[in-house]
Motif scaffolding. Structure first.
Motif, short mmCIF file in Angstrom:
data_model
loop_
_atom_site.label_atom_id
_atom_site.label_comp_id
_atom_site.label_asym_id
_atom_site.label_seq_id
_atom_site.Cartn_x
_atom_site.Cartn_y
_atom_site.Cartn_z
N VAL A 182 -54.64 -32.69 -0.64
CA VAL A 182 -53.84 -32.34 -1.82
C VAL A 182 -52.92 -31.17 -1.51
CG1 VAL A 182 -53.98 -31.46 -4.17
CG2 VAL A 182 -55.56 -33.24 -3.42
N VAL A 183 -53.41 -30.22 -0.73
CA VAL A 183 -52.61 -29.05 -0.36
C VAL A 183 -51.59 -29.41 0.71
CG1 VAL A 183 -52.69 -26.71 0.56
CG2 VAL A 183 -54.51 -27.51 -0.94
N LYS A 184 -52.01 -30.19 1.69
CA LYS A 184 -51.13 -30.55 2.80
C LYS A 184 -49.99 -31.47 2.36
CE LYS A 184 -54.63 -30.07 6.44
NZ LYS A 184 -55.36 -30.75 7.53
N ARG A 185 -50.28 -32.34 1.39
CA ARG A 185 -49.28 -33.32 0.95
C ARG A 185 -48.85 -32.99 -0.49
NH1 ARG A 185 -50.54 -38.14 3.61
NH2 ARG A 185 -48.72 -39.06 2.62
N TYR A 186 -48.59 -31.74 -0.74
CA TYR A 186 -48.40 -31.28 -2.11
C TYR A 186 -47.22 -31.96 -2.82
CZ TYR A 186 -44.60 -28.33 -0.35
OH TYR A 186 -43.44 -27.89 0.22
N LYS A 187 -46.15 -32.29 -2.08
CA LYS A 187 -45.00 -32.93 -2.73
C LYS A 187 -45.35 -34.30 -3.29
CE LYS A 187 -41.58 -33.01 0.13
NZ LYS A 187 -40.18 -33.24 0.58
N ALA A 188 -46.02 -35.10 -2.48
CA ALA A 188 -46.40 -36.44 -2.92
C ALA A 188 -47.43 -36.37 -4.05
CB ALA A 188 -46.96 -37.24 -1.74
N TYR A 200 -38.11 -40.69 -5.49
CA TYR A 200 -36.75 -40.40 -4.99
C TYR A 200 -36.45 -38.90 -5.11
CZ TYR A 200 -31.65 -40.22 -4.86
OH TYR A 200 -30.34 -39.89 -4.56
N LEU A 201 -36.77 -38.31 -6.26
CA LEU A 201 -36.48 -36.89 -6.48
C LEU A 201 -37.26 -35.99 -5.52
CD1 LEU A 201 -36.43 -36.77 -10.40
CD2 LEU A 201 -34.47 -36.67 -8.84
N PHE A 202 -38.49 -36.39 -5.20
CA PHE A 202 -39.32 -35.61 -4.28
C PHE A 202 -39.09 -35.99 -2.82
CE2 PHE A 202 -41.52 -34.62 -8.18
CZ PHE A 202 -42.08 -33.37 -7.97
N ARG A 203 -38.16 -36.92 -2.59
CA ARG A 203 -37.76 -37.35 -1.25
C ARG A 203 -38.97 -37.81 -0.42
NH1 ARG A 203 -33.10 -32.84 0.37
NH2 ARG A 203 -31.73 -33.27 -1.42
N LEU A 204 -39.73 -38.70 -0.98
CA LEU A 204 -40.90 -39.22 -0.29
C LEU A 204 -40.49 -40.39 0.60
CD1 LEU A 204 -43.46 -39.20 -3.24
CD2 LEU A 204 -42.92 -37.36 -1.64
N HIS A 205 -41.27 -40.61 1.66
CA HIS A 205 -40.95 -41.73 2.54
C HIS A 205 -41.51 -43.04 1.97
CE1 HIS A 205 -45.07 -41.90 4.06
NE2 HIS A 205 -45.00 -40.63 4.43
#
Length: 285
Positions: free
Chosen positions: A30-36, A217-222
């Motif tokens: 959760v901390v490492k992938r906080y954006k997603a 899209y806003l969080f620029r996820l792959h």
């Protein structure tokens, strides 16, 4: 048939099965992938309940169905989303982490959102929410089974893996059994309101998918993360919503579960189409 004798055990087993899939690294992620994770939590915990209220208002739903629609919007996740993420070639590790976090956070957010909703639209028709009872039910039927599952995986991993493989095969049939029982019990009410509720539930589901795509899209996820976010935001824990609606300790009225029943049916159809579209696209690249 007293449906609560089926609902609460099924919810408890599903939460125990979820716990069997979790370990410490799922929460560290959760901390490492906080954006997603932030994208998923924003869609699940904030956007979807607000969309449900907006859809209910636009469709002119009765207070009971409004509360029911918000209720299913407040209950994200479930282990089935992990399976759908795998089928969609999404980020399964992210899916597991989102499911873990949302299952714990909603122990608190569901009572808070539902208390506000019932105060806003339900009290005029005599509907109130015993918040303490809901919190206690969530602790017993959700938190405790999850913790037991996590503990068993940690101390007896081989046993936990065998139990999880068995229970994972039962998850979808159990949910469909649950939906089927309530569908039969409330078939007249469903038939009378199917047009209006069907449109409302489908609208909520499609909005969930669109909002998830926009947040990704806003969080620029792959690509893999985007697929998982769409599935996690769109897939709701219908068993939890049905348990809250029908529990004699909470609403004690199966009519509140009708939006959840319809949503459970529609979300599997729509998300299976989504998975099929991804697979078809992959073959034609």
């Amino acid at each position: 048939m007293n449906s609560i004798l089926i609902v609460l055990p099924i919810l408890t087993i599903l939460m125990f099965s979820l716990g069997l899939t979790l370990e410490g690294k799922d929460f560290v992620m959760v901390v490492k992938r906080y954006k997603a994770v932030l994208a998923g939590m924003t869609g699940q915990l904030i956007a979807l309940p607000l969309i449900a209220l907006l859809v209910a208002k636009m469709m002119g739903l009765s207070p009971i169905f409004t509360i029911g629609l918000v209720l299913i919007a407040c209950c994200p996740g479930g282990s089935s989303s992990n399976v759908f993420s795998m089928l969609a070639k999404g980020d399964v590790a992210l899916s597991v982490s989102l499911t873990a976090v949302s299952s714990l956070i909603t122990l608190v957010t569901v009572p808070l959102v539902m208390q506000w909703t019932t105060a806003s639209v339900g009290e005029a028709v005599g509907v109130t929410l015993p918040v303490g009872n809901l919190l206690m039910q969530n602790l017993v039927t959700m938190l405790l089974p999850i913790l037991l599952g996590i503990g068993l995986r940690k101390w007896k991993p081989t046993v936990a893996a065998k139990i999880e493989r068995f229970l994972s095969r039962l998850a979808f049939p159990a949910l469909m059994l649950l939906a089927g029982i309530f569908f039969v019990q409330h078939r007249d009410t469903i038939a009378d309101n199917l047009g209006q509720l069907g449109v409302a539930v489908t609208g909520l589901l499609l909005c969930a998918v669109l909002v998830a795509a926009l947040l990704s899209y806003l969080f620029r996820l792959h690509t893999q993360e985007r697929r998982t976010i769409v599935i996690e935001v769109g897939m709701q824990n219908a068993a939890q919503a049905i348990a809250i609606a029908s529990s004699p300790f909470v609403f004690n009225d199966g009519r509140f579960a009708i939006p959840a029943i319809l949503y459970a049916l529609m979300m599997n159809v729509v998300l299976l189409i989504y998975v099929g579209w991804i697979k078809w696209g992959s073959k034609n690249v």
